[in-house]
Design a protein around this motif. Structure first.
Motif, PDB file in Angstrom:
ATOM      1  N   ASN A  89       0.825  -1.226   0.000  1.00 33.97           N
ATOM      2  CA  ASN A  89       0.000   0.000   0.000  1.00 33.97           C
ATOM      3  C   ASN A  89       0.858   1.274   0.000  1.00 33.97           C
ATOM      4  O   ASN A  89       0.359   2.360  -0.238  1.00 33.97           O
ATOM      5  N   GLY A 144       5.712  -1.262   8.870  1.00 38.84           N
ATOM      6  CA  GLY A 144       4.657  -2.221   9.171  1.00 38.84           C
ATOM      7  C   GLY A 144       4.821  -2.776  10.571  1.00 38.84           C
ATOM      8  O   GLY A 144       5.538  -2.205  11.407  1.00 38.84           O
ATOM      9  N   LEU A 163      -4.285  -4.324  15.164  1.00 39.28           N
ATOM     10  CA  LEU A 163      -4.220  -3.655  13.861  1.00 39.28           C
ATOM     11  C   LEU A 163      -5.296  -2.581  13.749  1.00 39.28           C
ATOM     12  O   LEU A 163      -5.040  -1.488  13.233  1.00 39.28           O
ATOM     13  N   LYS A 166      -0.585   3.931   6.837  1.00 39.36           N
ATOM     14  CA  LYS A 166      -1.074   2.582   7.174  1.00 39.36           C
ATOM     15  C   LYS A 166       0.080   1.587   7.194  1.00 39.36           C
ATOM     16  O   LYS A 166       0.997   1.686   6.374  1.00 39.36           O
ATOM     17  N   ASN A 203       1.920  -7.008   7.808  1.00 38.82           N
ATOM     18  CA  ASN A 203       1.882  -7.647   9.122  1.00 38.82           C
ATOM     19  C   ASN A 203       2.598  -8.984   8.962  1.00 38.82           C
ATOM     20  O   ASN A 203       2.164  -9.825   8.173  1.00 38.82           O
ATOM     21  N   CYS A 240      -6.443  -8.634   7.042  1.00 42.47           N
ATOM     22  CA  CYS A 240      -5.366  -7.763   6.540  1.00 42.47           C
ATOM     23  C   CYS A 240      -5.645  -7.350   5.094  1.00 42.47           C
ATOM     24  O   CYS A 240      -5.505  -6.181   4.737  1.00 42.47           O
ATOM     25  N   ILE A 280      -3.428  -4.506   3.768  1.00 37.50           N
ATOM     26  CA  ILE A 280      -2.158  -4.840   4.431  1.00 37.50           C
ATOM     27  C   ILE A 280      -1.675  -6.200   3.914  1.00 37.50           C
ATOM     28  O   ILE A 280      -2.416  -7.183   3.960  1.00 37.50           O
TER      29      ILE A 280
END
Length: 317
Positions: free
Chosen positions: A10, A160, A169, A179, A183, A200, A205
């Motif tokens: 992202n 992250g 989260l 963001k 993860n 996620c 994510i």
């Protein structure tokens, strides 16, 4: 051209879906392992301050830059903020220390290693007289704000988290101006993380799975614990594809769109682990591997049990 697929983050950057893990890689072994991996075609190296081997990884990177095998921009290098550096004022120094160890001007990805903090300004595993870990009550949301500064200052292209559960989260996302891009969590057929991966993805994510082979060399393993690579059902499946059980385990996350980072210091195994891009698992066999799930967590982080931010004590996923 590398045969390893990439995952778009992202943050706008791309991460190779397959890389070399360096957790538990001993000093004296990891430098050669990283050189071998780069020669074989790995372009993603996963590191962390607490692994205690970043300087050796850095020596390997320097050698491979100098001999012309790769340029800095060819590699994706990750490191992680250790638990004793969660206090926001400590974060810049921690990332700079990892950069110095690795001999790099920037990281491609910097992660908060665990949501729970430990007492600052001392040992990496601070303990009381009884041997219990001393906790810090720094809120990981405040740590995240400091991580955003790491990204803004150019120390890391993407930032992250690692070992964060769904509700953790959600708290970070609610407060974040940047963001989390990734993860990183334990992920293999015994702990397939389907719910967390779906969550996620819904938030944009990416997920990196560590211990894809079930971490057979984890220091706390006991003889009676199951060994993922010895699972008879897995061995049957490996025969069907004419591959090793390890290669099936490494192809499984690739099919699921999960980034995977197996660790090895043995050249033949580093090579064999990489030989997973000449076959695919059928949808049926991916679904079959999903059924192995038994919430079989090999890395439960028992040292932090009782911490209010321990990620595995208070939530389903």
């Amino acid at each position: 051209m590398s045969k390893v697929p990439k995952v778009k983050l992202n943050s706008g950057y791309e991460i190779p879906q397959f890389g070399l893990g360096t957790w538990k890689s001993k000093p004296g072994e990891v430098e050669q392992a990283v050189k071998d991996a780069i020669d074989i075609g790995y372009r993603h190296i996963d590191c962390a301050y607490i692994y205690g081997n970043e300087k050796e990884v850095g020596a390997a990177l320097k050698a491979k830059f100098e001999d012309g095998t790769v340029k800095r921009e060819d590699l994706f290098v990750t490191s992680k903020l250790w638990n004793t550096f969660h206090r926001p004022d400590l974060v810049p120094g921690a990332v700079k220390e990892s950069l110095k160890n690795l001999g790099l001007e920037y990281l491609d990805l910097y992660l908060i290693h665990w949501p729970q903090g430990y007492k600052e300004d001392g040992e990496t595993f601070p303990r009381d007289a009884a041997g219990n870990i001393l906790f810090s009550d720094v809120d990981y949301v405040d740590t995240w704000k400091a991580m955003e500064e790491v990204a803004k200052r150019g120390y890391a292209k993407s930032i992250g988290v690692s070992n964060f559960n769904k509700s953790q989260l959600e708290r970070v996302l609610a407060a974040a101006s940047i963001k989390p891009a990734v993860n990183q969590v334990e992920c293999h057929p015994y702990l397939n993380q389907s719910k967390l991966i779906d969550f996620c993805r819904s938030k944009g994510i990416a997920v990196t799975g560590y211990s894809p082979l079930g971490s057979p060399d984890r220091p706390w393993a006991t003889p009676e614990e199951p060994q993922l690579m010895d699972d008879p059902k897995l061995k049957e499946l490996a025969k069907k594809y004419n591959k090793t059980p390890a290669q099936i385990l490494l192809r499984y996350p690739i099919e699921r769109g999960v980034i995977t980072i197996p660790k090895s210091v043995t050249k033949s195994r580093i090579q064999q682990n990489f030989e997973i891009f000449d076959f695919s698992l059928s949808k049926e066999d991916v679904a079959y591997l999903d059924t192995f799930d038994c919430n079989g967590r090999f890395c439960p982080m028992t040292a932090s049990l009782g911490h209010k931010y321990h990620p595995f004590e208070h939530d389903d996923y």
